[in-house]
Design a protein around this motif. Structure first.
Motif, PDB file in Angstrom:
ATOM      1  N   ARG A  29     -10.399   6.231  -8.665  1.00  0.00           N
ATOM      2  CA  ARG A  29      -9.811   5.097  -7.952  1.00  0.00           C
ATOM      3  C   ARG A  29     -10.738   3.884  -7.803  1.00  0.00           C
ATOM      4  O   ARG A  29     -10.251   2.770  -7.629  1.00  0.00           O
ATOM      5  CB  ARG A  29      -9.299   5.549  -6.583  1.00  0.00           C
ATOM      6  CG  ARG A  29      -8.214   6.596  -6.737  1.00  0.00           C
ATOM      7  CD  ARG A  29      -7.544   7.054  -5.473  1.00  0.00           C
ATOM      8  NE  ARG A  29      -6.895   8.328  -5.740  1.00  0.00           N
ATOM      9  CZ  ARG A  29      -5.666   8.459  -6.235  1.00  0.00           C
ATOM     10  NH1 ARG A  29      -4.932   7.402  -6.473  1.00  0.00           N
ATOM     11  NH2 ARG A  29      -5.169   9.649  -6.490  1.00  0.00           N
ATOM     12  N   PRO A  30     -12.074   4.055  -7.840  1.00  0.00           N
ATOM     13  CA  PRO A  30     -12.928   2.870  -7.646  1.00  0.00           C
ATOM     14  C   PRO A  30     -12.571   1.662  -8.530  1.00  0.00           C
ATOM     15  O   PRO A  30     -12.574   0.525  -8.011  1.00  0.00           O
ATOM     16  CB  PRO A  30     -14.343   3.405  -7.925  1.00  0.00           C
ATOM     17  CG  PRO A  30     -14.274   4.818  -7.420  1.00  0.00           C
ATOM     18  CD  PRO A  30     -12.890   5.289  -7.827  1.00  0.00           C
ATOM     19  N   PRO A  31     -12.199   1.807  -9.806  1.00  0.00           N
ATOM     20  CA  PRO A  31     -11.867   0.604 -10.575  1.00  0.00           C
ATOM     21  C   PRO A  31     -10.642  -0.149 -10.044  1.00  0.00           C
ATOM     22  O   PRO A  31     -10.408  -1.300 -10.404  1.00  0.00           O
ATOM     23  CB  PRO A  31     -11.558   1.151 -11.991  1.00  0.00           C
ATOM     24  CG  PRO A  31     -12.173   2.513 -12.032  1.00  0.00           C
ATOM     25  CD  PRO A  31     -12.145   3.033 -10.630  1.00  0.00           C
ATOM     26  N   LEU A  32      -9.858   0.509  -9.164  1.00  0.00           N
ATOM     27  CA  LEU A  32      -8.619  -0.117  -8.692  1.00  0.00           C
ATOM     28  C   LEU A  32      -8.855  -1.251  -7.699  1.00  0.00           C
ATOM     29  O   LEU A  32      -7.928  -2.003  -7.379  1.00  0.00           O
ATOM     30  CB  LEU A  32      -7.683   0.916  -8.037  1.00  0.00           C
ATOM     31  CG  LEU A  32      -7.382   2.197  -8.809  1.00  0.00           C
ATOM     32  CD1 LEU A  32      -6.258   2.964  -8.151  1.00  0.00           C
ATOM     33  CD2 LEU A  32      -7.045   1.921 -10.255  1.00  0.00           C
ATOM     34  N   THR A  33     -10.070  -1.344  -7.164  1.00  0.00           N
ATOM     35  CA  THR A  33     -10.397  -2.538  -6.367  1.00  0.00           C
ATOM     36  C   THR A  33     -11.391  -3.420  -7.125  1.00  0.00           C
ATOM     37  O   THR A  33     -11.806  -4.453  -6.594  1.00  0.00           O
ATOM     38  CB  THR A  33     -11.056  -2.156  -5.013  1.00  0.00           C
ATOM     39  OG1 THR A  33     -11.955  -1.081  -5.228  1.00  0.00           O
ATOM     40  CG2 THR A  33     -10.039  -1.807  -3.956  1.00  0.00           C
ATOM     41  N   LYS A  34     -11.771  -2.986  -8.319  1.00  0.00           N
ATOM     42  CA  LYS A  34     -12.850  -3.700  -9.019  1.00  0.00           C
ATOM     43  C   LYS A  34     -12.368  -4.143 -10.405  1.00  0.00           C
ATOM     44  O   LYS A  34     -11.397  -4.874 -10.499  1.00  0.00           O
ATOM     45  CB  LYS A  34     -14.084  -2.792  -9.104  1.00  0.00           C
ATOM     46  CG  LYS A  34     -14.503  -2.240  -7.735  1.00  0.00           C
ATOM     47  CD  LYS A  34     -15.703  -1.324  -7.842  1.00  0.00           C
ATOM     48  CE  LYS A  34     -16.048  -0.670  -6.510  1.00  0.00           C
ATOM     49  NZ  LYS A  34     -15.180   0.457  -6.139  1.00  0.00           N
ATOM     50  N   GLY A  71      -0.211  17.850 -10.313  1.00  0.00           N
ATOM     51  CA  GLY A  71      -0.367  16.558  -9.644  1.00  0.00           C
ATOM     52  C   GLY A  71       0.953  15.826  -9.484  1.00  0.00           C
ATOM     53  O   GLY A  71       1.804  15.855 -10.379  1.00  0.00           O
ATOM     54  N   ALA A  72       1.105  15.160  -8.336  1.00  0.00           N
ATOM     55  CA  ALA A  72       2.360  14.446  -8.066  1.00  0.00           C
ATOM     56  C   ALA A  72       2.472  13.151  -8.869  1.00  0.00           C
ATOM     57  O   ALA A  72       3.576  12.689  -9.171  1.00  0.00           O
ATOM     58  CB  ALA A  72       2.446  14.145  -6.572  1.00  0.00           C
ATOM     59  N   GLU A  73       1.329  12.565  -9.216  1.00  0.00           N
ATOM     60  CA  GLU A  73       1.390  11.277  -9.919  1.00  0.00           C
ATOM     61  C   GLU A  73       1.712  11.493 -11.399  1.00  0.00           C
ATOM     62  O   GLU A  73       1.412  12.562 -11.948  1.00  0.00           O
ATOM     63  CB  GLU A  73       0.053  10.540  -9.780  1.00  0.00           C
ATOM     64  CG  GLU A  73      -0.201  10.072  -8.360  1.00  0.00           C
ATOM     65  CD  GLU A  73      -1.468   9.243  -8.255  1.00  0.00           C
ATOM     66  OE1 GLU A  73      -1.516   8.171  -8.870  1.00  0.00           O
ATOM     67  OE2 GLU A  73      -2.408   9.674  -7.568  1.00  0.00           O
ATOM     68  N   GLY A 132      -6.031  15.067  -1.315  1.00  0.00           N
ATOM     69  CA  GLY A 132      -6.594  13.749  -1.047  1.00  0.00           C
ATOM     70  C   GLY A 132      -6.148  13.109   0.251  1.00  0.00           C
ATOM     71  O   GLY A 132      -5.915  13.791   1.261  1.00  0.00           O
ATOM     72  N   ALA A 133      -6.034  11.803   0.198  1.00  0.00           N
ATOM     73  CA  ALA A 133      -5.710  11.038   1.403  1.00  0.00           C
ATOM     74  C   ALA A 133      -4.705   9.956   1.038  1.00  0.00           C
ATOM     75  O   ALA A 133      -4.528   9.620  -0.137  1.00  0.00           O
ATOM     76  CB  ALA A 133      -6.985  10.409   1.956  1.00  0.00           C
ATOM     77  N   GLU A 134      -4.060   9.423   2.058  1.00  0.00           N
ATOM     78  CA  GLU A 134      -3.137   8.304   1.803  1.00  0.00           C
ATOM     79  C   GLU A 134      -3.426   7.181   2.775  1.00  0.00           C
ATOM     80  O   GLU A 134      -3.994   7.418   3.854  1.00  0.00           O
ATOM     81  CB  GLU A 134      -1.683   8.763   1.913  1.00  0.00           C
ATOM     82  CG  GLU A 134      -1.328   9.317   3.263  1.00  0.00           C
ATOM     83  CD  GLU A 134      -0.041  10.139   3.219  1.00  0.00           C
ATOM     84  OE1 GLU A 134       0.479  10.388   2.133  1.00  0.00           O
ATOM     85  OE2 GLU A 134       0.409  10.521   4.304  1.00  0.00           O
TER      86      GLU A 134
END
Ligand code: FAD
Length: 382
Positions: free
Chosen positions: A44-49, A35-37, A110-112
């Motif tokens: 990722r859902p908690p990242l807007t919540k 993984g690059a990160e 994934g997507a960006e």
């Protein structure tokens, strides 16, 4: 005898779940998850919540507990980017020039976020939200308070707007459509979400494009296409995502709005698979991924199925009160369903969709007819 090597490129939800599945299905070869990160796989859902609002910590976001990868003998390599795939030689190249042979390869890159190319887009404070690192920066901005302009009223924009309001910021959402998400959900559901935001004090500028960002070094105003200028301390752009297909197309794999794979997630190249946001999967019913969920303020929803076109939307329950189920009917069959603040109905909704049988609109709308009985009837007919 050397063990077969399964390389997974992309260490996020899809990559991590694929590695888990390999082990739970008894694969005893080597599994390497690259993984690059810098983080171990997270959702990722908690990242807007809750994580964005500072209500939960990192631990809750991780896909697996600390130690899982070691226990499962999954070789997790973080902070490493795969720069090339050579399908002929069954090798990938890493950013430091090393190469890695594989017997099987899963691309889960994934997507960006789609970028907004307008004047001022590179000013400080024009933000995107995809990674934990992006979220940490935005979390600090929410701590500082003030005024934010959200560009795009889709799911990321809407959820960010809801969280920012919940943290007490002044929020303006700008979207070129008269009703965000109307094309996906139809006017009834889209208007419901618009009203929820208005009731929570979000200023919505609909039918308005963004022409540019203004400020000295940092953004101070967002300029709309009609010439309005909205003051802000920062801006968040959420105008959709694009699948990260560069590796695949450079390797000669077929790409069309994602890496093209069959129902078994195989590409046309032997031993190479793709899954998750990067894949354009042929699904037996839909040709698309079929489950999403969202939380905004106290409104939670789950959406199942896929209905790019529909004939009518049927509502069951209390739409005004925000507790309802919506069904999208196509050719008399349930193509998709969304439960809003109504819980434990997802299996029945999915059964109605899977049955692919004509459904009676009046029965779908009638709360006296249980979903269990409807799902049972339709399943019996299929
Ligand atoms: C803020 C936010 C909130 C969301 N909320 C919801 C929600 O509520 N409900 C819902 O259904 N969905 C939600 N989503 C969507 C969901 O998170 C995605 O569908 C999911 O993350 C897809 O997982 P993935 O593993 O396929 O791809 P990604 O999560 O995009 O992960 C791909 C990974 O691959 C890595 N990578 C890419 N290229 C390379 C390379 N060359 N070498 C090595 N590594 C590479 C990337 O760094 C990344 O870590 C949300 C997304 C975001 C951003």
């Amino acid at each position: 005898m050397t063990k077969p090597m399964f390389v997974i490129v992309g260490a996020s939800l899809t990559g991590a779940k694929a590695a888990e599945e390999l082990r739970s299905n008894g694969f005893d070869g080597r599994v390497m998850l690259v993984g690059a990160e810098p983080e171990r796989p997270y959702e990722r859902p908690p990242l807007t919540k809750d994580y964005l609002r500072g209500e939960s910590g990192r631990a809750k976001a991780y896909v697996h507990p600390d130690g899982f990868y070691e226990e499962q003998e999954i070789e997790l390599v973080t902070g490493v980017t795969v720069t090339a795939i050579d399908p002929g030689a069954s090798r990938v190249t890493l950013h430091d020039g090393r190469t890695l042979g594989y017997d099987r390869l899963l691309i889960a890159t994934g997507a960006e976020p789609r970028r907004l190319h307008v004047p001022g887009a590179d000013l400080d404070g024009v933000c995107y939200l995809r990674t934990l690192a992006d979220c940490d920066l935005l979390r600090a901005r929410l701590d500082a308070g003030g005024r934010v302009v959200v560009v795009g009223g889709g799911w990321i924009g809407s959820e960010f707007a809801a969280s920012a309001r919940q943290r007490g910021l002044e929020v303006t959402v700008i979207d070129p459509q008269p009703l965000p998400n109307e094309r996906i959900f139809g006017p009834g559901v889209a208007a419901f979400y618009r009203d929820v935001h208005r009731q929570h004090g979000v200023e919505l500028l609909l039918g308005e494009g963004v022409d540019g960002f203004e400020g000295d070094r940092a953004v101070a105003r967002v300029r709309t296409a009609s010439g309005r200028r909205i003051e802000c301390d920062f801006a968040v752009v959420g105008i959709g995502v694009v699948p990260r297909t560069g590796l695949a197309s450079d390797a000669g794999l077929e790409v069309s709005n994602g890496i093209v794979v069959d129902a078994k997630l195989q590409t046309a190249a032997p031993g190479i698979f793709a899954a998750g946001d990067v894949a354009h999967a042929w699904h037996p019913f839909y040709g698309q991924r079929i489950r999403v969920y969202s939380d905004q303020y106290d409104v939670g929803m789950e959406y199942s199925g896929y209905a790019p076109q529909w004939d009518e939307v049927i509502f069951r329950g209390d739409r005004e009160g925000g507790e309802f189920i919506a069904f999208w009917l196509r050719g008399g069959r349930v193509a998709a369903g969304m439960n809003v603040n109504v819980w434990d109905v997802n299996p029945q909704i999915e059964a109605l969709i899977r049955a692919q049988q004509p459904a009676e609109a009046a029965a779908l709308a009638d709360p006296r007819v249980t979903l269990d009985s409807l799902a049972g009837e339709l399943a019996a007919g299929s």
